[in-house]
Structure formats: structure tokens, C-alpha cells
Design a protein around this motif. Structure first.
Motif, PDB file in Angstrom:
ATOM      1  N   LEU A 255      16.667  27.532  73.181  1.00 23.32           N
ATOM      2  CA  LEU A 255      16.395  26.134  72.862  1.00 23.32           C
ATOM      3  C   LEU A 255      15.627  25.438  73.979  1.00 23.32           C
ATOM      4  CD1 LEU A 255      18.011  26.398  70.298  1.00 23.32           C
ATOM      5  CD2 LEU A 255      19.250  24.310  70.918  1.00 23.32           C
ATOM      6  N   GLN A 266      10.529  23.744  64.234  1.00 24.59           N
ATOM      7  CA  GLN A 266      11.544  24.470  65.000  1.00 24.59           C
ATOM      8  C   GLN A 266      12.563  23.507  65.601  1.00 24.59           C
ATOM      9  OE1 GLN A 266       8.787  26.613  67.646  1.00 24.59           O
ATOM     10  NE2 GLN A 266       9.712  28.516  66.946  1.00 24.59           N
ATOM     11  N   ARG A 267      12.082  22.372  66.118  1.00 22.16           N
ATOM     12  CA  ARG A 267      12.973  21.395  66.722  1.00 22.16           C
ATOM     13  C   ARG A 267      13.960  20.842  65.686  1.00 22.16           C
ATOM     14  NH1 ARG A 267      10.841  18.991  71.479  1.00 22.16           N
ATOM     15  NH2 ARG A 267       8.859  19.903  72.112  1.00 22.16           N
ATOM     16  N   ALA A 270      16.489  23.618  64.679  1.00 23.05           N
ATOM     17  CA  ALA A 270      17.455  23.872  65.751  1.00 23.05           C
ATOM     18  C   ALA A 270      18.472  22.741  65.826  1.00 23.05           C
ATOM     19  CB  ALA A 270      16.726  24.026  67.081  1.00 23.05           C
ATOM     20  N   PRO A 294      21.163  23.805  76.430  1.00 25.87           N
ATOM     21  CA  PRO A 294      20.206  24.603  75.643  1.00 25.87           C
ATOM     22  C   PRO A 294      20.185  26.092  75.959  1.00 25.87           C
ATOM     23  CG  PRO A 294      19.193  22.556  76.339  1.00 25.87           C
ATOM     24  CD  PRO A 294      20.514  22.637  77.052  1.00 25.87           C
ATOM     25  N   ARG A 298      20.022  30.233  70.834  1.00 26.75           N
ATOM     26  CA  ARG A 298      18.760  30.903  70.521  1.00 26.75           C
ATOM     27  C   ARG A 298      18.438  30.682  69.048  1.00 26.75           C
ATOM     28  NH1 ARG A 298      19.474  31.440  75.235  1.00 26.75           N
ATOM     29  NH2 ARG A 298      19.415  33.301  76.549  1.00 26.75           N
ATOM     30  N   LEU A 299      17.179  30.429  68.761  1.00 29.54           N
ATOM     31  CA  LEU A 299      16.732  30.426  67.366  1.00 29.54           C
ATOM     32  C   LEU A 299      16.254  31.837  67.061  1.00 29.54           C
ATOM     33  CD1 LEU A 299      16.707  28.265  65.199  1.00 29.54           C
ATOM     34  CD2 LEU A 299      14.299  27.844  65.698  1.00 29.54           C
ATOM     35  N   LEU A 305      20.917  30.343  64.018  1.00 28.08           N
ATOM     36  CA  LEU A 305      21.165  29.890  65.380  1.00 28.08           C
ATOM     37  C   LEU A 305      22.096  30.891  66.045  1.00 28.08           C
ATOM     38  CD1 LEU A 305      20.757  27.461  67.422  1.00 28.08           C
ATOM     39  CD2 LEU A 305      23.024  26.694  66.669  1.00 28.08           C
ATOM     40  N   LEU A 427      15.418  17.736  71.914  1.00 28.60           N
ATOM     41  CA  LEU A 427      14.674  18.397  70.829  1.00 28.60           C
ATOM     42  C   LEU A 427      13.853  17.388  70.017  1.00 28.60           C
ATOM     43  CD1 LEU A 427      17.504  20.748  69.509  1.00 28.60           C
ATOM     44  CD2 LEU A 427      15.285  21.547  70.385  1.00 28.60           C
TER      45      LEU A 427
END
Length: 448
Positions: A255, A266-267, A270, A294, A298-299, A305, A427
Motif C-alpha cells: 500500500l 487502485q487507491r 485498496a 501501509p 498488499r494488493l 487484499l 490513499l
């Protein structure tokens, strides 16, 4: 003097020097006031120099200082932009990196914890750490699984081997003792920021976080609760000892990287997934992941997640307390008397002291903005605005807050929620947060 004590002495010296530098800058500011320089210019200059020294030293440390830096880093979105911007990269490094242990020290810990034949348990072991944290570092390896693969031979698995720094407990306590003296420095960077409760809580959590077998137990509980989940992935625990933890390796984008350079899509995703984890875990696992910085997320390539590091958890066998959701819903409906009644019953408001119910509602409404609409985008600007509203001694919110208490039973939930909001603001994530609360927060019925 061995290498580890020498590093501990060096760390303590660096921390001890911080208040001296701050004192010097304060005297400098007083001198400039005498010469007639505007006080806001002096304040900004002292803030910037203080932040520069503080973040520079924290960025070089392990132990309690790094642990504290990680906890503080999720709140950097609340700092004024001119202070936060130059040090955002340094704070991110606190979440992902630290000076590594020598390979010989790593091997010694592995032999003590896994036995002299520890190498036989791995097909490969990389002596160069893949990541580091406040009390340990992670090595990538290939595990010789006792099970059988498709061809009938041993099954090999990519694993993460977390190894605790020798003397980590002593270092944590020493660093936190030093950091407790730095309240004035943090107030210079952000007036109204009280770090003492955070330090007290970190100290209370040290014993649990130093026990990797206890962490393994928590991670297994999370993994069982989210097994085959389409949105959340918890790596499997393969082996554990008090100072070594071996888990399934996961690939994904941290992240911290998404915060720095991720797309808006992505933000948003997440942020949505973090909110789901935070709100669903107490009901599903009876636990709350209590370290929301963060570096612990991990994405994954498949969109899930990935969650790591379960050293800090809050045990909530009955789930999230129902009054949290019920009082939030009453506030959204404008029921001022119902809100105050609920807060009194839970200990947030004195049972005898009079309080203006409508003023309490005005105090809470801006905080509930993220769930007042179907979608909301968290931003640094929104968090800075709220931090200013709540921290300014001249504001009505600040004055009212002096009539409110934080019951001990809610301290951890409060801290983790604030930390999670800090990450969502980093984010700048947009998502349907109200619907997530309606699904997972007890007492929070759909709001008409």
C-alpha cells in the motif's frame, strides 16, 4: 563491546539528542521574536527544523523508535502540507525498511529457535532480508514441506521467515522511555498532538508482539475466518517459535507503493478492502488487526487484499461493541438526545455533568461525513481540516471535547480506527463506506 549493544547505545544517544536540538531551536525562535520577526514565520521555521531532525533520526532506528515512527506515520496526512510533504518519503521508509542484521546473527537465531539442523528444513534461504520491521526482519526462503507434491516427492513452498532482533524487548523499552520525553517536539510539529497515550499503549503491547507463537495463533485465527474469501487473503502459518515465524510468501503491491504512485482505481479498491477488513474482522475472527500501517498490506495480482503482521491484535470475542454502530446511526438521524444518552451509558459522557445535546451532535457530524452519503472520498485536506477543528483551543469542538471521556475499553478500537482513517486519507480512497458499515457494524441499521 558487541555490535548489538553498540548499536543500542548509538540509538539512545541519537534519541537523547533530539530534545537538545529542539531546545536550541526554541531559543533561536525567542531571539528572533526580540528582533521583531513575525511569530508565524518563527513557528513555521521551528516546525520544519524539528520535523526534519525528528524524522531523520526515527528513520535510522529499530526498536521502539521505529515502532513509534510506524504508528505515527499513518497520521502524517493530518500534518500541514508544508511540514508533511518533505518527509513523506522518510515516513514511508519507516514502514518498509531498516538496517539489516548480519547473516551470522540471523543464523544464530535460527539455530537457537529451530535447532542446529535448521538448514535441512529449507531448500533455499536468502541471507539478505526482503523486508524489515520494528522488532524483526523478514527473509525469503523455500520451505521443505513434509507433505507430498504431485510427483510424490517433497512439496516445496515459498515462505517468509520473520526473525526477531536479539535484544528487541530491551531496545523497545529503552526507546519508548526516551520517546516519552519528546512530547514538546511533537506539539511543535502539530499543536494539540498528544503522543503519550500512543506510547503507553505501545508499551502495553510489547510483550504480546515479542511472542511470535502468540502472533502465529492470531494469524491462524484470521486465516481460518477468511479462508477462500474473494476479497481478503491471510497467508498460512507453517511453523512458529518464540522468535521465528514462518508463513506463506505473498506477492503483491504494498500500500505504501500505491500511496506513492498508484492509480485512483487502485487507491479506491485498496481503501474499500481495508475498510471491509477493519469492520468485518471482529465479527468473523473475534479479532481486530491493530497495526494499520501501509507496510502490512498488499494488493495482490488477483485483486484481493493481502494482510501480514498479526503481532498487534485486539481480542474481541463478542465482536465490535453494538453501541458504536447504534450511536453513529442516531447521530446521522439527528437524534441528539439519543446520542447523548448512548454516550452517557458507555462512559463517554459523565452520568451527572450537564451537556448540550445539540452541541454534541454538531461536534460529531463532521466526523461522520464519510458515512453520511453513499460514497465518500477520504483526503489529506479533509483530515487536516478535522485535526485543526478538534485541536484548536479556540474552536467549539475543542471546548466540547473537554467534557468527553474515552473509556479504556474503547481505547484500542479508537486508535485503530484513527490509524485506518489515516491510511485511507493517504490513499485518498473513494468507496461506499456507509454500505460497508451497514453490512458489518452491529447496531448500524440502514439510514433512511
Amino acid at each position: 563491546m558487541t555490535d548489538i549493544p553498540r548499536r543500542a547505545v548509538s540509538r539512545t544517544a541519537k534519541l537523547a539528542a533530539l530534545p537538545l536540538g529542539f531546545a536550541g531551536r526554541t531559543v533561536l525562535g525567542m531571539g528572533k521574536r526580540v528582533t521583531g520577526l513575525a511569530s508565524d514565520v518563527i513557528s513555521a521555521e521551528i516546525q520544519q527544523r524539528t520535523a526534519e531532525q525528528l524524522f531523520s533520526v526515527l528513520g535510522q532506528l529499530k526498536g521502539g523508535a521505529m515502532k513509534f515512527g510506524q504508528a505515527l506515520s499513518v497520521f502524517e496526512a493530518a500534518l500541514p502540507e508544508e511540514i508533511a510533504a518533505p518527509y513523506r518519503q522518510a515516513l514511508t521508509k519507516l514502514q518498509e525498511a531498516a538496517p539489516p542484521l548480519p547473516a551470522a546473527t540471523v543464523h544464530k537465531v535460527l539455530a537457537e529457535q529451530l535447532g542446529p539442523d535448521w538448514r535441512d528444513r529449507f531448500v533455499e534461504f536468502d541471507d539478505t532480508p526482503a523486508a524489515a520491521a520494528s522488532i524483526g526482519q523478514v527473509h525469503r526462503a523455500v520451505w521443505r514441506d513434509p507433505g507430498y507434491g504431485p510427483s510424490g516427492g517433497p512439496r516445496h513452498r515459498d515462505v517468509a521467515v520473520k526473525i526477531q532482533y536479539p535484544g528487541a524487548g530491551d531496545a523497545l523499552l529503552a526507546d519508548l522511555k526516551q520517546l516519552s520525553r519528546l512530547g514538546g517536539m511533537f506539539r511543535a510539529i502539530q499543536p494539540g498532538l498528544d503522543v503519550k497515550p500512543l506510547l503507553v499503549e505501545l508499551r502495553e503491547r510489547i510483550t504480546e508482539e515479542l511472542d511470535y507463537e502468540l502472533e502465529a495463533e492470531s494469524q491462524r485465527a484470521f486465516a481460518a475466518a477468511y479462508e477462500d474469501d474473494p476479497e481478503i487473503f491471510i497467508p498460512e502459518v507453517l511453523d512458529a517459535s518464540p522468535r521465528v515465524l514462518i508463513t506463506e510468501w505473498i506477492e503483491g503491491t504494498p500500500l505504501s507503493t500505491i500511496i506513492r504512485e498508484g492509480s485512483q482505481e487502485q487507491r479506491d479498491e485498496a481503501g474499500r478492502l481495508m475498510a471491509i477488513l477493519h469492520l468485518s474482522a471482529p465479527r468473523r475472527a473475534g479479532l481486530l488487526h491493530a497495526d494499520p500501517h501501509p507496510g502490512n498490506f498488499r494488493l495482490l495480482p488477483d485483486g484481493r487484499l493481502g494482510v501480514i503482521d498479526f503481532g498487534a491484535v485486539a481480542r474481541m470475542p463478542e465482536g465490535t461493541p453494538e453501541p458504536i454502530g447504534r450511536i453513529a446511526a442516531l447521530a446521522l438521524r439527528g437524534d441528539a438526545d439519543g446520542v447523548v444518552g448512548g454516550l452517557r451509558k458507555e462512559g463517554f459522557v459523565s452520568p451527572t455533568e450537564p451537556i448540550d445535546a445539540e452541541a454534541v451532535l454538531d461536534f460529531l457530524r463532521p466526523m461522520l461525513e464519510p458515512i453520511a452519503a453513499e460514497e465518500f472520498q477520504f483526503t489529506r485536506a479533509w483530515l487536516r481540516s478535522e485535526a485543526t477543528r478538534l485541536a484548536s483551543p479556540r474552536s467549539a469542538a475543542f471546548q466540547l471535547s473537554r467534557q468527553l471521556n474515552l473509556p479504556p475499553s474503547y481505547l484500542m478500537i479508537h486508535r485503530v480506527t484513527l490509524g485506518s482513517i489515516g491510511v485511507l486519507c493517504q490513499l485518498e480512497a473513494k468507496a461506499p463506506y456507509r454500505a460497508i458499515l451497514e453490512r458489518w457494524l452491529p447496531g448500524f441499521a440502514p439510514v433512511a
